[in-house]
Design a protein around this motif. Structure first.
Motif, PDB file in Angstrom:
ATOM      1  N   SER A  41       1.274  11.464 -10.812  1.00  0.00           N
ATOM      2  CA  SER A  41      -0.003  10.762 -10.229  1.00  0.00           C
ATOM      3  C   SER A  41       0.359   9.998  -9.032  1.00  0.00           C
ATOM      4  O   SER A  41       1.794   9.325  -9.260  1.00  0.00           O
ATOM      5  CB  SER A  41      -0.671   9.818 -11.017  1.00  0.00           C
ATOM      6  OG  SER A  41      -1.688   9.261 -10.379  1.00  0.00           O
ATOM      7  N   ILE A  42      -0.156   9.886  -7.941  1.00  0.00           N
ATOM      8  CA  ILE A  42       0.132   9.157  -6.575  1.00  0.00           C
ATOM      9  C   ILE A  42      -0.538   7.862  -6.904  1.00  0.00           C
ATOM     10  O   ILE A  42      -1.727   7.729  -6.896  1.00  0.00           O
ATOM     11  CB  ILE A  42      -0.074   9.581  -5.437  1.00  0.00           C
ATOM     12  CG1 ILE A  42       0.684  11.311  -5.470  1.00  0.00           C
ATOM     13  CG2 ILE A  42       0.330   8.933  -4.243  1.00  0.00           C
ATOM     14  CD1 ILE A  42       0.693  11.913  -4.042  1.00  0.00           C
ATOM     15  N   LYS A  75       0.842  -1.212   0.111  1.00  0.00           N
ATOM     16  CA  LYS A  75      -0.024  -0.018   0.042  1.00  0.00           C
ATOM     17  C   LYS A  75       0.745   1.271   0.001  1.00  0.00           C
ATOM     18  O   LYS A  75       0.178   2.505  -0.031  1.00  0.00           O
ATOM     19  CB  LYS A  75      -0.946   0.061   1.192  1.00  0.00           C
ATOM     20  CG  LYS A  75      -1.957  -1.174   1.212  1.00  0.00           C
ATOM     21  CD  LYS A  75      -2.878  -0.987   2.269  1.00  0.00           C
ATOM     22  CE  LYS A  75      -3.806  -2.077   2.268  1.00  0.00           C
ATOM     23  NZ  LYS A  75      -4.772  -2.211   3.368  1.00  0.00           N
ATOM     24  N   GLN A  76       2.243   1.124  -0.095  1.00  0.00           N
ATOM     25  CA  GLN A  76       2.981   2.204   0.065  1.00  0.00           C
ATOM     26  C   GLN A  76       2.818   2.882  -1.328  1.00  0.00           C
ATOM     27  O   GLN A  76       2.970   2.333  -2.428  1.00  0.00           O
ATOM     28  CB  GLN A  76       4.511   1.864   0.477  1.00  0.00           C
ATOM     29  CG  GLN A  76       4.739   1.630   1.706  1.00  0.00           C
ATOM     30  CD  GLN A  76       6.049   1.087   2.089  1.00  0.00           C
ATOM     31  OE1 GLN A  76       6.837   0.402   1.321  1.00  0.00           O
ATOM     32  NE2 GLN A  76       6.697   1.637   3.134  1.00  0.00           N
ATOM     33  N   PRO A  77       2.778   4.263  -1.181  1.00  0.00           N
ATOM     34  CA  PRO A  77       2.554   5.080  -2.628  1.00  0.00           C
ATOM     35  C   PRO A  77       3.891   5.363  -3.350  1.00  0.00           C
ATOM     36  O   PRO A  77       5.044   5.450  -2.889  1.00  0.00           O
ATOM     37  CB  PRO A  77       1.996   6.467  -2.179  1.00  0.00           C
ATOM     38  CG  PRO A  77       2.486   6.380  -0.422  1.00  0.00           C
ATOM     39  CD  PRO A  77       2.673   5.107  -0.234  1.00  0.00           C
ATOM     40  N   TRP A  78       3.522   5.329  -4.791  1.00  0.00           N
ATOM     41  CA  TRP A  78       4.708   5.808  -5.638  1.00  0.00           C
ATOM     42  C   TRP A  78       4.042   7.082  -6.439  1.00  0.00           C
ATOM     43  O   TRP A  78       3.092   7.358  -6.306  1.00  0.00           O
ATOM     44  CB  TRP A  78       4.738   4.747  -6.675  1.00  0.00           C
ATOM     45  CG  TRP A  78       5.400   3.371  -6.036  1.00  0.00           C
ATOM     46  CD1 TRP A  78       5.016   2.308  -5.357  1.00  0.00           C
ATOM     47  CD2 TRP A  78       7.027   2.979  -6.334  1.00  0.00           C
ATOM     48  NE1 TRP A  78       6.006   1.562  -5.122  1.00  0.00           N
ATOM     49  CE2 TRP A  78       7.242   1.758  -5.473  1.00  0.00           C
ATOM     50  CE3 TRP A  78       7.922   3.543  -7.186  1.00  0.00           C
ATOM     51  CZ2 TRP A  78       8.277   1.228  -5.652  1.00  0.00           C
ATOM     52  CZ3 TRP A  78       9.121   2.957  -7.086  1.00  0.00           C
ATOM     53  CH2 TRP A  78       9.172   1.589  -6.388  1.00  0.00           C
ATOM     54  N   VAL A  79       5.124   7.828  -6.960  1.00  0.00           N
ATOM     55  CA  VAL A  79       4.698   8.847  -7.607  1.00  0.00           C
ATOM     56  C   VAL A  79       5.267   8.440  -9.104  1.00  0.00           C
ATOM     57  O   VAL A  79       6.482   8.276  -9.586  1.00  0.00           O
ATOM     58  CB  VAL A  79       5.481  10.448  -7.250  1.00  0.00           C
ATOM     59  CG1 VAL A  79       5.241  11.483  -8.428  1.00  0.00           C
ATOM     60  CG2 VAL A  79       4.754  10.782  -6.047  1.00  0.00           C
ATOM     61  N   ARG A  94       9.754   6.083 -14.993  1.00  0.00           N
ATOM     62  CA  ARG A  94       9.323   7.508 -15.000  1.00  0.00           C
ATOM     63  C   ARG A  94       8.433   7.206 -13.634  1.00  0.00           C
ATOM     64  O   ARG A  94       7.508   7.950 -13.664  1.00  0.00           O
ATOM     65  CB  ARG A  94       8.266   7.919 -16.109  1.00  0.00           C
ATOM     66  CG  ARG A  94       8.948   7.875 -17.624  1.00  0.00           C
ATOM     67  CD  ARG A  94       8.103   8.422 -18.466  1.00  0.00           C
ATOM     68  NE  ARG A  94       6.853   7.666 -18.663  1.00  0.00           N
ATOM     69  CZ  ARG A  94       5.893   7.992 -19.471  1.00  0.00           C
ATOM     70  NH1 ARG A  94       5.815   8.897 -20.089  1.00  0.00           N
ATOM     71  NH2 ARG A  94       4.923   7.009 -19.517  1.00  0.00           N
ATOM     72  N   ALA A  95       9.072   6.738 -12.533  1.00  0.00           N
ATOM     73  CA  ALA A  95       8.470   6.561 -11.195  1.00  0.00           C
ATOM     74  C   ALA A  95       9.511   6.532 -10.143  1.00  0.00           C
ATOM     75  O   ALA A  95      10.643   6.105 -10.544  1.00  0.00           O
ATOM     76  CB  ALA A  95       7.445   5.418 -11.232  1.00  0.00           C
TER      77      ALA A  95
END
Length: 614
Positions: free
Chosen positions: A323-324, A308-312, A335-336
């Motif tokens: 986008s997150i 569940k940890q977010p990426w950009v 590209r993240a």
């Protein structure tokens, strides 16, 4: 045991010493007064016991070098005439220290007796041996109630436990009585789970009897590294932890050394402990992370939902935006950046990139050609957006290129823009806004640096590295696509490459990752990276395939990447803070101006060892 490994004799500190096998020296002193600074020892009496039997005694009068007060003579019966021809403490103390060497020192009101012995060592410039000390007064307070004894004085306890020796304020007599009291107390405390020498350290602590008795859950556990799982009544996993010595670590949960309220609640519920022995401490740490992610035990606070940890990431559309997300497909991996510890940190990083590149912040998907009915938002009127929603422009494509670079290894543009903003705001004494820009920059750099460091080993089909093992020989690590795939320890003098081949053949098969986060969680990858980056690590094999990393460079760090710029930026800010140029902010980063532009730093290899056989 790994191939070629030699058996190792475990020490008593590793397997635990049953009380019946321990040696105790019970000591009692008579003195001229109550303070070691103002008084001196007049008599030493000690009894050495093992397995409930007396194996030796030590007794001598001591010439204190000063007169004995009448009140002390009345109490102890020791007169000045009796000690006139007695040896001085300088002659007696070395003999007593030799008599008690390696034993557990026991005394009734140990603070008094040990205080005099330590003071005597200091006066003679002798090193205090720092023995384990047991105070029978403290133990009595734990298990003897007022209904049984009016107080915890030696005479009262001796009567309670039926001592064959009545204390009379003479050192050897009192020591003999204390031996009987000690045995009586230990017999009672066995029912509370105090069965080993290691338990005595916390035996007098206020631990509920029901919890202390559960120390038997540690019996039979291995003494090497591994993972332990506390199980509930239904066999469910309540808590997962890791240890260098499984038995010793689990036993510590049933003493007062464990002060966490939630863990105490968990211990009360636990009915069993399941061990997972591991070859190395690194394997134990990795398996702990995986077990927490698999079982999601209710009493573990960290790492329960790494997915569940977010990426950009930069979106795939004619006019990209940031986008997150929680998953990044393989085609967008270059590209993240991420993962972030929280969504708020991801939002800070997005703000830093947007401020440096001018990307749009609206969330709707825009067509390549603006719709005739489209209208611009307030950001276009403020000049903050080139408004690709209402007009065709090549400027937005250039901005998207800069954002892509910021997400794929070139952090210099974001750093330069953020620092220029911080300087400007600080000059106008707008420190709160400057601090916000600082936090945005740090959030971006940390995530980008993590991504750069992880990408190198995520791309490696196979990586084998070696480090000297503390017990001799080599500790070997096998990684595949950044995932821990196996470990082994070669014995001292064993043929290392044979163990390497066995490890490679028996290691876990890992498929190439499809997108982010990859074949392993970021926490697992960080664990193995820290192991790899420690001085002394040697790279045995590295197979990055035909393409290597996303940048085609194999295991390397980008020259203008966050990994190179973040340490230099932090060093500069800390230096200027120490000089009083800046005001310190959160995370050790100052909120004032950083000054200057980031210097180019030559990227170092991701490992300090040389390629080749260990």
């Amino acid at each position: 045991m790994a191939a070629g490994a030699r058996p190792v004799q475990l020490g008593l500190d590793e397997i635990g010493t049953p009380l019946v096998e321990a040696t105790f020296v019970v000591v009692d002193l008579e003195t001229t007064g109550g303070s070691p600074r103002e008084s001196a020892i007049t008599e030493i009496g000690a009894v050495k016991v093992r397995g409930g039997e007396t194996v030796g005694e030590f007794q001598t009068l001591v010439n204190p070098g000063t007169g004995i007060p009448p009140t002390i003579t009345v109490l102890t019966g020791i007169t000045n005439a009796m000690v006139t021809s007695a040896p001085r403490i300088a002659e007696v103390l070395p003999a007593f220290l030799e008599f008690s060497r390696g034993a557990i020192l026991v005394a009734h009101n140990a603070r008094f007796d040990v205080g005099f012995l330590r003071a005597a060592c200091e006066q003679m410039d002798l090193p205090w041996p720092r023995p384990q000390i047991v105070d029978t007064v403290a133990l009595a307070r734990r298990v003897v109630t007022r209904d049984e004894s009016p107080n915890h004085k030696l005479a009262s306890l001796a009567r309670l436990f039926g001592s064959v020796t009545a204390p009379d304020h003479r050192a050897l007599t009192d020591a003999r009585a204390t031996v009987d009291v000690l045995h009586g107390l230990l017999s009672r405390m066995a029912g509370l789970g105090v069965t080993h020498v290691e338990d005595l350290t916390t035996a007098a602590d206020p631990v509920p009897a029901t919890r202390r008795r559960k120390a038997s859950l540690a019996d039979g556990l291995p003494t090497g590294p591994g993972v332990y799982q506390f199980l509930g009544p239904s066999g469910d996993v309540l808590y997962v932890g890791t240890a260098v010595n499984l038995r010793r670590r689990v036993r510590s949960y049933f003493t007062a050394a464990e002060k966490r309220r939630r863990i105490a609640e968990m211990i009360d519920l636990a009915t069993a402990v399941r061990p997972v022995p591991c070859a190395t401490e690194l394997e134990a740490a990795v398996r702990e992370l995986r077990a927490i992610a698999t079982y999601r035990p209710p009493y573990n606070r960290r790492s329960r939902s790494p997915e569940k940890q977010p990426w950009v990431r930069l979106t795939d559309e004619p006019h990209p935006r940031l986008s997150i997300v929680r998953h990044v497909p393989a085609e967008a991996a270059s590209r993240a950046i991420g993962p972030f510890s929280s969504r708020s940190q991801a939002e800070l990083a997005v703000a830093a990139i947007v401020a440096a590149t001018g990307l749009r912040t609206c969330s709707q998907r825009l067509p390549a050609t603006p719709r005739p009915s489209a209208s611009a938002c307030v950001l276009a009127e403020m000049g903050s957006c080139v408004a690709p929603c209402v007009r065709e422009t090549s400027e937005y494509a250039a901005r998207a290129k800069r954002a892509e670079a910021a997400l794929s290894g070139d952090a210099s543009g974001v750093v330069a823009a953020a620092r220029a903003t911080i300087v400007r705001l600080s000059r106008h004494q707008r420190y709160e806004e400057a601090a916000r820009r600082r936090d945005e920059l740090v959030a971006y750099l940390r995530a980008a640096s993590r991504t750069e460091r992880h990408d190198g080993i995520r791309a490696a089909r196979q990586l084998i590295a070696a480090r000297r093992h503390s017990g001799g020989g080599w500790e070997l690590l096998l990684l595949r696509y950044g995932r821990f795939a196996g470990t082994a320890v070669s014995g001292r003098g064993a043929p290392v490459m044979g163990v390497v081949r066995t490890l490679a053949a028996s290691g876990e098969d890992v498929s190439p990752p499809a997108g982010r986060p990859g074949a392993a969680t970021a926490e697992e990858t960080e664990l193995v990276l820290r192991w790899l980056e420690r001085p002394g690590t040697r790279l045995v094999e590295l197979d990055c395939g035909e393409t290597g990393t996303a940048t085609g460079m194999g295991w390397a760090l980008p020259l203008r990447g966050a990994s190179a710029l973040l340490p230099r930026l932090q060093e500069l800010i800390v230096s200027q803070t120490e000089q009083g140029v800046l005001e310190p902010g959160s995370d050790g980063v100052a909120s004032g101006p950083a000054g200057g532009s980031p210097s180019a730093v030559v990227a170092r290899p991701a490992t300090r060892g040389a390629s080749g056989a260990a």
